[in-house]
Design a protein around this motif. Structure first.
Motif, PDB file in Angstrom:
ATOM      1  N   ALA A   1     -45.296 -30.201 -34.039  1.00  0.00           N
ATOM      2  CA  ALA A   1     -44.075 -30.637 -34.782  1.00  0.00           C
ATOM      3  C   ALA A   1     -43.220 -29.230 -35.325  1.00  0.00           C
ATOM      4  CB  ALA A   1     -44.485 -31.378 -36.183  1.00  0.00           C
ATOM      5  N   PHE A   2     -43.817 -28.112 -35.047  1.00  0.00           N
ATOM      6  CA  PHE A   2     -43.141 -26.970 -35.806  1.00  0.00           C
ATOM      7  C   PHE A   2     -42.698 -25.867 -34.550  1.00  0.00           C
ATOM      8  CE2 PHE A   2     -44.847 -28.876 -39.819  1.00  0.00           C
ATOM      9  CZ  PHE A   2     -43.885 -28.512 -40.598  1.00  0.00           C
ATOM     10  N   GLN A   3     -43.585 -25.974 -33.467  1.00  0.00           N
ATOM     11  CA  GLN A   3     -43.409 -24.992 -32.330  1.00  0.00           C
ATOM     12  C   GLN A   3     -41.996 -25.040 -31.723  1.00  0.00           C
ATOM     13  OE1 GLN A   3     -45.853 -23.283 -30.777  1.00  0.00           O
ATOM     14  NE2 GLN A   3     -44.687 -22.420 -29.084  1.00  0.00           N
ATOM     15  N   THR A   4     -41.314 -24.092 -31.386  1.00  0.00           N
ATOM     16  CA  THR A   4     -40.128 -24.077 -30.729  1.00  0.00           C
ATOM     17  C   THR A   4     -39.722 -25.299 -29.913  1.00  0.00           C
ATOM     18  OG1 THR A   4     -39.980 -21.926 -30.725  1.00  0.00           O
ATOM     19  CG2 THR A   4     -38.511 -22.798 -29.234  1.00  0.00           C
ATOM     20  N   ASP A   5     -38.778 -25.880 -30.159  1.00  0.00           N
ATOM     21  CA  ASP A   5     -38.286 -27.281 -29.601  1.00  0.00           C
ATOM     22  C   ASP A   5     -38.871 -28.494 -30.383  1.00  0.00           C
ATOM     23  OD1 ASP A   5     -36.367 -26.217 -27.861  1.00  0.00           O
ATOM     24  OD2 ASP A   5     -37.951 -25.813 -26.441  1.00  0.00           O
ATOM     25  N   GLY A   6     -39.772 -28.161 -31.321  1.00  0.00           N
ATOM     26  CA  GLY A   6     -40.581 -29.389 -31.801  1.00  0.00           C
ATOM     27  C   GLY A   6     -39.501 -30.134 -32.846  1.00  0.00           C
ATOM     28  N   ALA A   7     -39.890 -31.158 -33.436  1.00  0.00           N
ATOM     29  CA  ALA A   7     -39.311 -31.932 -34.104  1.00  0.00           C
ATOM     30  C   ALA A   7     -38.775 -31.165 -35.718  1.00  0.00           C
ATOM     31  CB  ALA A   7     -39.758 -33.240 -34.510  1.00  0.00           C
ATOM     32  N   GLN A   8     -39.453 -30.545 -36.248  1.00  0.00           N
ATOM     33  CA  GLN A   8     -39.286 -29.779 -37.561  1.00  0.00           C
ATOM     34  C   GLN A   8     -38.584 -28.367 -37.147  1.00  0.00           C
ATOM     35  OE1 GLN A   8     -39.855 -30.764 -40.667  1.00  0.00           O
ATOM     36  NE2 GLN A   8     -40.871 -32.569 -39.749  1.00  0.00           N
ATOM     37  N   TRP A   9     -38.602 -28.016 -35.795  1.00  0.00           N
ATOM     38  CA  TRP A   9     -37.990 -26.760 -35.438  1.00  0.00           C
ATOM     39  C   TRP A   9     -36.666 -26.847 -35.358  1.00  0.00           C
ATOM     40  CZ3 TRP A   9     -34.871 -25.510 -30.987  1.00  0.00           C
ATOM     41  CH2 TRP A   9     -34.855 -24.163 -31.061  1.00  0.00           C
ATOM     42  N   GLN A  10     -36.190 -28.254 -35.040  1.00  0.00           N
ATOM     43  CA  GLN A  10     -34.711 -28.509 -34.780  1.00  0.00           C
ATOM     44  C   GLN A  10     -33.983 -28.379 -36.178  1.00  0.00           C
ATOM     45  OE1 GLN A  10     -33.568 -29.338 -31.889  1.00  0.00           O
ATOM     46  NE2 GLN A  10     -35.438 -29.169 -30.613  1.00  0.00           N
ATOM     47  N   THR A  11     -34.588 -28.662 -36.992  1.00  0.00           N
ATOM     48  CA  THR A  11     -34.039 -28.494 -38.631  1.00  0.00           C
ATOM     49  C   THR A  11     -33.961 -27.297 -38.916  1.00  0.00           C
ATOM     50  OG1 THR A  11     -35.023 -30.861 -39.018  1.00  0.00           O
ATOM     51  CG2 THR A  11     -34.325 -29.282 -40.715  1.00  0.00           C
ATOM     52  N   PHE A  12     -35.012 -26.432 -38.676  1.00  0.00           N
ATOM     53  CA  PHE A  12     -35.161 -25.027 -39.081  1.00  0.00           C
ATOM     54  C   PHE A  12     -34.082 -24.214 -38.124  1.00  0.00           C
ATOM     55  CE2 PHE A  12     -37.190 -20.815 -37.749  1.00  0.00           C
ATOM     56  CZ  PHE A  12     -37.080 -20.151 -39.336  1.00  0.00           C
ATOM     57  N   ARG A  13     -33.814 -24.576 -36.879  1.00  0.00           N
ATOM     58  CA  ARG A  13     -32.737 -23.946 -36.153  1.00  0.00           C
ATOM     59  C   ARG A  13     -31.347 -24.357 -36.548  1.00  0.00           C
ATOM     60  NH1 ARG A  13     -31.593 -27.085 -31.088  1.00  0.00           N
ATOM     61  NH2 ARG A  13     -30.409 -28.291 -32.628  1.00  0.00           N
ATOM     62  N   ASP A  14     -31.345 -25.504 -36.916  1.00  0.00           N
ATOM     63  CA  ASP A  14     -29.887 -25.589 -37.709  1.00  0.00           C
ATOM     64  C   ASP A  14     -29.681 -25.159 -38.844  1.00  0.00           C
ATOM     65  OD1 ASP A  14     -29.534 -27.493 -35.468  1.00  0.00           O
ATOM     66  OD2 ASP A  14     -29.929 -29.347 -36.751  1.00  0.00           O
ATOM     67  N   ARG A  15     -30.820 -24.802 -39.679  1.00  0.00           N
ATOM     68  CA  ARG A  15     -30.403 -23.789 -40.902  1.00  0.00           C
ATOM     69  C   ARG A  15     -30.068 -22.348 -40.493  1.00  0.00           C
ATOM     70  NH1 ARG A  15     -34.957 -23.885 -45.067  1.00  0.00           N
ATOM     71  NH2 ARG A  15     -33.346 -22.706 -46.184  1.00  0.00           N
ATOM     72  N   VAL A  16     -30.705 -21.834 -39.481  1.00  0.00           N
ATOM     73  CA  VAL A  16     -30.729 -20.701 -39.183  1.00  0.00           C
ATOM     74  C   VAL A  16     -29.380 -20.353 -38.422  1.00  0.00           C
ATOM     75  CG1 VAL A  16     -31.593 -18.725 -37.831  1.00  0.00           C
ATOM     76  CG2 VAL A  16     -33.058 -20.253 -39.151  1.00  0.00           C
ATOM     77  N   ILE A  17     -28.862 -21.105 -37.592  1.00  0.00           N
ATOM     78  CA  ILE A  17     -27.784 -21.060 -36.753  1.00  0.00           C
ATOM     79  C   ILE A  17     -26.420 -21.558 -37.006  1.00  0.00           C
ATOM     80  CG2 ILE A  17     -28.936 -19.921 -34.667  1.00  0.00           C
ATOM     81  CD1 ILE A  17     -28.388 -22.581 -33.423  1.00  0.00           C
ATOM     82  N   GLY A  18     -26.582 -22.676 -38.176  1.00  0.00           N
ATOM     83  CA  GLY A  18     -25.725 -23.556 -38.438  1.00  0.00           C
ATOM     84  C   GLY A  18     -24.386 -22.908 -39.320  1.00  0.00           C
ATOM     85  N   ALA A  19     -23.492 -23.608 -39.608  1.00  0.00           N
ATOM     86  CA  ALA A  19     -22.415 -23.247 -40.164  1.00  0.00           C
ATOM     87  C   ALA A  19     -22.482 -22.306 -41.408  1.00  0.00           C
ATOM     88  CB  ALA A  19     -21.151 -24.150 -40.667  1.00  0.00           C
ATOM     89  N   ASN A  20     -23.490 -22.832 -42.107  1.00  0.00           N
ATOM     90  CA  ASN A  20     -23.751 -21.952 -43.548  1.00  0.00           C
ATOM     91  C   ASN A  20     -24.966 -21.199 -43.394  1.00  0.00           C
ATOM     92  OD1 ASN A  20     -21.560 -23.061 -44.886  1.00  0.00           O
ATOM     93  ND2 ASN A  20     -22.539 -24.830 -45.390  1.00  0.00           N
ATOM     94  N   GLY A  21     -25.506 -20.961 -42.168  1.00  0.00           N
ATOM     95  CA  GLY A  21     -27.012 -20.471 -41.930  1.00  0.00           C
ATOM     96  C   GLY A  21     -26.809 -18.959 -41.931  1.00  0.00           C
ATOM     97  N   PHE A  22     -27.549 -18.400 -41.156  1.00  0.00           N
ATOM     98  CA  PHE A  22     -27.964 -17.038 -41.122  1.00  0.00           C
ATOM     99  C   PHE A  22     -26.879 -16.280 -40.565  1.00  0.00           C
ATOM    100  CE2 PHE A  22     -30.953 -13.743 -41.391  1.00  0.00           C
ATOM    101  CZ  PHE A  22     -30.573 -12.587 -40.503  1.00  0.00           C
ATOM    102  N   PRO A  23     -26.295 -15.365 -41.303  1.00  0.00           N
ATOM    103  CA  PRO A  23     -25.221 -14.446 -40.700  1.00  0.00           C
ATOM    104  C   PRO A  23     -25.449 -13.531 -39.901  1.00  0.00           C
ATOM    105  CG  PRO A  23     -25.865 -13.522 -42.806  1.00  0.00           C
ATOM    106  CD  PRO A  23     -26.830 -14.766 -42.380  1.00  0.00           C
ATOM    107  N   GLY A  24     -24.564 -13.319 -38.616  1.00  0.00           N
ATOM    108  CA  GLY A  24     -24.674 -12.102 -37.878  1.00  0.00           C
ATOM    109  C   GLY A  24     -25.484 -12.464 -36.603  1.00  0.00           C
ATOM    110  N   ILE A  25     -25.659 -13.827 -36.361  1.00  0.00           N
ATOM    111  CA  ILE A  25     -26.474 -14.207 -34.994  1.00  0.00           C
ATOM    112  C   ILE A  25     -25.624 -14.381 -33.867  1.00  0.00           C
ATOM    113  CG2 ILE A  25     -27.713 -16.261 -34.074  1.00  0.00           C
ATOM    114  CD1 ILE A  25     -29.419 -16.176 -36.534  1.00  0.00           C
ATOM    115  N   PRO A  26     -25.717 -13.439 -32.830  1.00  0.00           N
ATOM    116  CA  PRO A  26     -24.726 -13.525 -31.595  1.00  0.00           C
ATOM    117  C   PRO A  26     -24.864 -14.908 -30.975  1.00  0.00           C
ATOM    118  CG  PRO A  26     -26.629 -12.251 -31.179  1.00  0.00           C
ATOM    119  CD  PRO A  26     -26.857 -12.686 -32.508  1.00  0.00           C
ATOM    120  N   GLY A  27     -23.555 -15.604 -30.868  1.00  0.00           N
ATOM    121  CA  GLY A  27     -23.918 -16.856 -29.816  1.00  0.00           C
ATOM    122  C   GLY A  27     -24.668 -17.813 -30.466  1.00  0.00           C
ATOM    123  N   GLY A  28     -24.965 -17.888 -31.737  1.00  0.00           N
ATOM    124  CA  GLY A  28     -25.965 -18.711 -32.072  1.00  0.00           C
ATOM    125  C   GLY A  28     -27.378 -18.650 -31.395  1.00  0.00           C
TER     126      GLY A  28
END
Length: 155
Positions: A79-106
């Motif tokens: 569920a939580f490993q990279t590419d798992g179902a929960q990771w998808q939500t985490f990734r969206d929080r990190v690289i989303g429009a209101n996510g983590f600043p300064g990430i190159p190319g998402g």
């Protein structure tokens, strides 16, 4: 003869006050430029601290989700490993429009989970070791920074 001496002394010292004023203006300008450079470094350091604090917050929140899920062993890994179902939500929080600043190319975060079930213990101990890595570009857009959090879940 005295008149000659005064005229010669005036000619020898003419322009001296102009040089003093010029030197004072140059020192003042150098001080102002130094203050501007210090201010720029301060703003850069503030950005770095902000990014690191945001990475810590995101990683802690994701780790908290793992603990709160009640999952163990292989289910937690899936569920939580990279590419798992929960990771998808985490990734969206990190690289989303209101996510983590300064990430190159998402650039997405990486989550590595190692199943660390210990079957030799009585009763068997089930848990996983988790490593979360969040990377971002520095203010210059070139220097990369990483935040790595390692923890154990389910012990």
């Amino acid at each position: 003869m005295k008149a000659n001496y005064k005229t010669t002394a005036r000619k020898a010292s003419s322009g001296f006050m102009l040089i003093e004023v010029f030197a004072a203006i140059m020192l003042f300008a150098l001080g102002i430029v130094s203050l501007v450079a210090i201010q720029a470094r301060s703003v850069g350091a503030t950005d770095d601290v902000q990014y690191r604090a945001e990475a810590v917050h995101l990683a802690n929140a994701y780790m908290g989700q793992m603990w709160a899920s009640g999952m163990q062993g292989k289910n937690l890994v899936e569920a939580f490993q990279t590419d798992g179902a929960q990771w998808q939500t985490f990734r969206d929080r990190v690289i989303g429009a209101n996510g983590f600043p300064g990430i190159p190319g998402g650039q997405p975060p990486t989550v590595t989970i190692t199943d660390a079930t210990v079957n030799t213990a009585v009763p068997p101990i089930s848990g996983v070791d988790v490593t979360i890595t969040i990377s971002w570009a520095g203010r210059d857009g070139i220097t990369m920074h990483n935040y790595v959090q390692t923890s154990s879940v389910g012990y």
